[in-house]
Design a protein around this motif. Structure first.
Motif, PDB file in Angstrom:
ATOM      1  N   SER A   1       5.015  64.521  67.543  1.00  0.00           N
ATOM      2  CA  SER A   1       5.178  63.499  68.571  1.00  0.00           C
ATOM      3  C   SER A   1       6.406  62.629  68.291  1.00  0.00           C
ATOM      4  CB  SER A   1       3.921  62.620  68.622  1.00  0.00           C
ATOM      5  OG  SER A   1       4.225  61.381  69.228  1.00  0.00           O
ATOM      6  N   PRO A   2       7.382  62.631  69.214  1.00  0.00           N
ATOM      7  CA  PRO A   2       8.564  61.783  69.018  1.00  0.00           C
ATOM      8  C   PRO A   2       8.194  60.298  68.897  1.00  0.00           C
ATOM      9  CG  PRO A   2       8.914  63.324  70.843  1.00  0.00           C
ATOM     10  CD  PRO A   2       7.478  63.444  70.446  1.00  0.00           C
ATOM     11  N   GLU A   3       7.197  59.860  69.668  1.00  0.00           N
ATOM     12  CA  GLU A   3       6.771  58.450  69.617  1.00  0.00           C
ATOM     13  C   GLU A   3       6.187  58.117  68.245  1.00  0.00           C
ATOM     14  OE1 GLU A   3       5.740  60.568  72.101  1.00  0.00           O
ATOM     15  OE2 GLU A   3       7.126  59.834  73.636  1.00  0.00           O
ATOM     16  N   ALA A   4       5.374  59.024  67.713  1.00  0.00           N
ATOM     17  CA  ALA A   4       4.773  58.803  66.391  1.00  0.00           C
ATOM     18  C   ALA A   4       5.865  58.755  65.322  1.00  0.00           C
ATOM     19  CB  ALA A   4       3.750  59.889  66.073  1.00  0.00           C
ATOM     20  N   LYS A   5       6.845  59.664  65.419  1.00  0.00           N
ATOM     21  CA  LYS A   5       7.970  59.674  64.466  1.00  0.00           C
ATOM     22  C   LYS A   5       8.707  58.329  64.497  1.00  0.00           C
ATOM     23  CE  LYS A   5       9.990  64.262  63.503  1.00  0.00           C
ATOM     24  NZ  LYS A   5       9.034  64.594  62.504  1.00  0.00           N
ATOM     25  N   GLU A   6       8.972  57.840  65.702  1.00  0.00           N
ATOM     26  CA  GLU A   6       9.674  56.559  65.853  1.00  0.00           C
ATOM     27  C   GLU A   6       8.863  55.424  65.232  1.00  0.00           C
ATOM     28  OE1 GLU A   6      10.505  56.105  70.031  1.00  0.00           O
ATOM     29  OE2 GLU A   6      11.962  57.749  70.019  1.00  0.00           O
ATOM     30  N   GLN A   7       7.562  55.400  65.514  1.00  0.00           N
ATOM     31  CA  GLN A   7       6.685  54.355  64.993  1.00  0.00           C
ATOM     32  C   GLN A   7       6.661  54.366  63.466  1.00  0.00           C
ATOM     33  OE1 GLN A   7       5.007  51.985  67.042  1.00  0.00           O
ATOM     34  NE2 GLN A   7       4.993  51.094  65.001  1.00  0.00           N
ATOM     35  N   VAL A   8       6.536  55.558  62.889  1.00  0.00           N
ATOM     36  CA  VAL A   8       6.481  55.709  61.434  1.00  0.00           C
ATOM     37  C   VAL A   8       7.813  55.277  60.811  1.00  0.00           C
ATOM     38  CG1 VAL A   8       6.348  57.384  59.552  1.00  0.00           C
ATOM     39  CG2 VAL A   8       4.697  57.482  61.423  1.00  0.00           C
ATOM     40  N   LEU A   9       8.908  55.715  61.406  1.00  0.00           N
ATOM     41  CA  LEU A   9      10.223  55.367  60.857  1.00  0.00           C
ATOM     42  C   LEU A   9      10.469  53.859  60.947  1.00  0.00           C
ATOM     43  CD1 LEU A   9      12.210  57.281  59.498  1.00  0.00           C
ATOM     44  CD2 LEU A   9      13.668  57.054  61.493  1.00  0.00           C
ATOM     45  N   ALA A  10      10.026  53.245  62.041  1.00  0.00           N
ATOM     46  CA  ALA A  10      10.140  51.784  62.184  1.00  0.00           C
ATOM     47  C   ALA A  10       9.354  51.098  61.067  1.00  0.00           C
ATOM     48  CB  ALA A  10       9.617  51.344  63.551  1.00  0.00           C
ATOM     49  N   ASN A  11       8.164  51.600  60.778  1.00  0.00           N
ATOM     50  CA  ASN A  11       7.356  51.034  59.691  1.00  0.00           C
ATOM     51  C   ASN A  11       8.050  51.196  58.344  1.00  0.00           C
ATOM     52  OD1 ASN A  11       5.071  49.955  61.007  1.00  0.00           O
ATOM     53  ND2 ASN A  11       4.197  51.991  61.246  1.00  0.00           N
ATOM     54  N   LEU A  12       8.576  52.383  58.085  1.00  0.00           N
ATOM     55  CA  LEU A  12       9.262  52.619  56.811  1.00  0.00           C
ATOM     56  C   LEU A  12      10.491  51.715  56.673  1.00  0.00           C
ATOM     57  CD1 LEU A  12       8.977  56.507  56.509  1.00  0.00           C
ATOM     58  CD2 LEU A  12       7.915  54.816  54.993  1.00  0.00           C
ATOM     59  N   ALA A  13      11.228  51.542  57.765  1.00  0.00           N
ATOM     60  CA  ALA A  13      12.403  50.660  57.734  1.00  0.00           C
ATOM     61  C   ALA A  13      11.982  49.228  57.427  1.00  0.00           C
ATOM     62  CB  ALA A  13      13.158  50.731  59.057  1.00  0.00           C
ATOM     63  N   ASN A  14      10.847  48.799  57.970  1.00  0.00           N
ATOM     64  CA  ASN A  14      10.340  47.451  57.676  1.00  0.00           C
ATOM     65  C   ASN A  14       9.912  47.321  56.221  1.00  0.00           C
ATOM     66  OD1 ASN A  14      10.805  46.372  60.199  1.00  0.00           O
ATOM     67  ND2 ASN A  14       8.797  46.951  60.992  1.00  0.00           N
ATOM     68  N   PHE A  15       9.279  48.356  55.686  1.00  0.00           N
ATOM     69  CA  PHE A  15       8.880  48.316  54.278  1.00  0.00           C
ATOM     70  C   PHE A  15      10.103  48.312  53.359  1.00  0.00           C
ATOM     71  CE2 PHE A  15       4.669  49.696  55.805  1.00  0.00           C
ATOM     72  CZ  PHE A  15       3.890  48.797  55.094  1.00  0.00           C
ATOM     73  N   ALA A  16      11.212  48.857  53.837  1.00  0.00           N
ATOM     74  CA  ALA A  16      12.445  48.896  53.045  1.00  0.00           C
ATOM     75  C   ALA A  16      13.033  47.501  52.860  1.00  0.00           C
ATOM     76  CB  ALA A  16      13.465  49.819  53.727  1.00  0.00           C
ATOM     77  N   TYR A  17      12.525  46.551  53.606  1.00  0.00           N
ATOM     78  CA  TYR A  17      13.003  45.170  53.536  1.00  0.00           C
ATOM     79  C   TYR A  17      12.506  44.451  52.287  1.00  0.00           C
ATOM     80  CZ  TYR A  17      14.470  40.725  55.579  1.00  0.00           C
ATOM     81  OH  TYR A  17      15.108  39.542  55.822  1.00  0.00           O
ATOM     82  N   ASP A  18      11.400  44.919  51.720  1.00  0.00           N
ATOM     83  CA  ASP A  18      10.752  44.242  50.593  1.00  0.00           C
ATOM     84  C   ASP A  18      11.084  44.928  49.264  1.00  0.00           C
ATOM     85  OD1 ASP A  18       9.059  43.080  48.717  1.00  0.00           O
ATOM     86  OD2 ASP A  18       7.292  43.147  50.005  1.00  0.00           O
ATOM     87  N   PRO A  19      11.790  44.206  48.368  1.00  0.00           N
ATOM     88  CA  PRO A  19      12.151  44.795  47.060  1.00  0.00           C
ATOM     89  C   PRO A  19      10.966  45.367  46.287  1.00  0.00           C
ATOM     90  CG  PRO A  19      13.268  42.698  47.370  1.00  0.00           C
ATOM     91  CD  PRO A  19      12.307  42.850  48.525  1.00  0.00           C
ATOM     92  N   LYS A  20       9.742  44.871  46.546  1.00  0.00           N
ATOM     93  CA  LYS A  20       8.547  45.406  45.869  1.00  0.00           C
ATOM     94  C   LYS A  20       8.353  46.882  46.190  1.00  0.00           C
ATOM     95  CE  LYS A  20       5.664  41.283  46.014  1.00  0.00           C
ATOM     96  NZ  LYS A  20       4.912  40.671  47.108  1.00  0.00           N
ATOM     97  N   ASN A  21       8.892  47.318  47.313  1.00  0.00           N
ATOM     98  CA  ASN A  21       8.689  48.705  47.748  1.00  0.00           C
ATOM     99  C   ASN A  21       9.797  49.666  47.317  1.00  0.00           C
ATOM    100  OD1 ASN A  21       6.295  48.037  49.153  1.00  0.00           O
ATOM    101  ND2 ASN A  21       7.512  47.289  50.872  1.00  0.00           N
ATOM    102  N   TYR A  22      10.897  49.141  46.785  1.00  0.00           N
ATOM    103  CA  TYR A  22      12.056  49.985  46.468  1.00  0.00           C
ATOM    104  C   TYR A  22      11.698  51.184  45.594  1.00  0.00           C
ATOM    105  CZ  TYR A  22      15.252  46.344  48.266  1.00  0.00           C
ATOM    106  OH  TYR A  22      15.932  45.441  49.036  1.00  0.00           O
TER     107      TYR A  22
END
Length: 182
Positions: free
Chosen positions: A21-42
């Motif tokens: 699902s392209p929509e699911a891919k977009e949603q997941v990637l948006a979540n991963l990009a948001n998690f990339a904001y927090d140094p705890k997740n690096y």
């Protein structure tokens, strides 16, 4: 709790890889990009090879996926280990390619990412003549955000000689990277 975080990120990566699902891919990637904001997740994101996932996604046809991928890279490259990884993985070229996107958010993230990736060793690549030419064009953009960011890039990351060279070159050519649409 920390174990839960890794498992959650692993579930996101797996979902991105298996979903059709392209929509699911977009949603997941948006979540991963948001998690990339927090140094705890690096560390987790490195372990799960999310930097490669973002870099690979820059070649996708979907503007939205590319926007989230470059946003994720932009968030991650503030960290020295991540920055070094992106540089060693030949990540500069696909990031430069994002400058030709018609999506302004993608372009803004690409310019910012190039700034973060600029080191004495990478400067030759991040401020190559086509990039400087592109920044000159962006500095004339009607978008205040983009023109300001491009101006900072030209003033803080380029030498006056590089800017002059790009100015002279762009006088003689009509081709180039188009401005993003508003």
């Amino acid at each position: 709790m920390e174990l839960g975080r890794l498992e959650y990120l692993q579930a996101l990566v797996t979902e991105f890889q298996v979903t059709d699902s392209p929509e699911a891919k977009e949603q997941v990637l948006a979540n991963l990009a948001n998690f990339a904001y927090d140094p705890k997740n690096y560390e987790y994101l490195r372990q799960l090879q999310v930097l490669d996932l973002f870099l690979d996604t820059l070649a996708e046809d979907s503007e939205t996926l590319v926007e989230f991928a470059i946003g994720g890279l932009c968030n991650l490259c503030l960290d020295k280990t991540n920055k070094d990884y992106i540089l060693e993985a030949n990540g500069v070229e696909p990031i430069i390619n994002c400058l030709s996107s018609s999506n302004e958010e993608t372009v803004m993230s690409a310019v910012t990412t190039l700034m973060y990736l600029t080191t004495p060793q990478s400067r030759q690549q991040t401020t190559a003549l086509p990039v400087v030419e592109c920044m000159l064009r962006f500095s004339l953009s009607a978008s205040r955000r983009l023109s300001n960011l491009a101006t900072v890039f030209l003033e803080d990351y380029c030498t006056p000689l590089q800017v002059e060279e790009a100015r002279n070159l762009s006088k003689h050519t009509a081709v180039g990277i188009p401005l993003p649409k508003d």
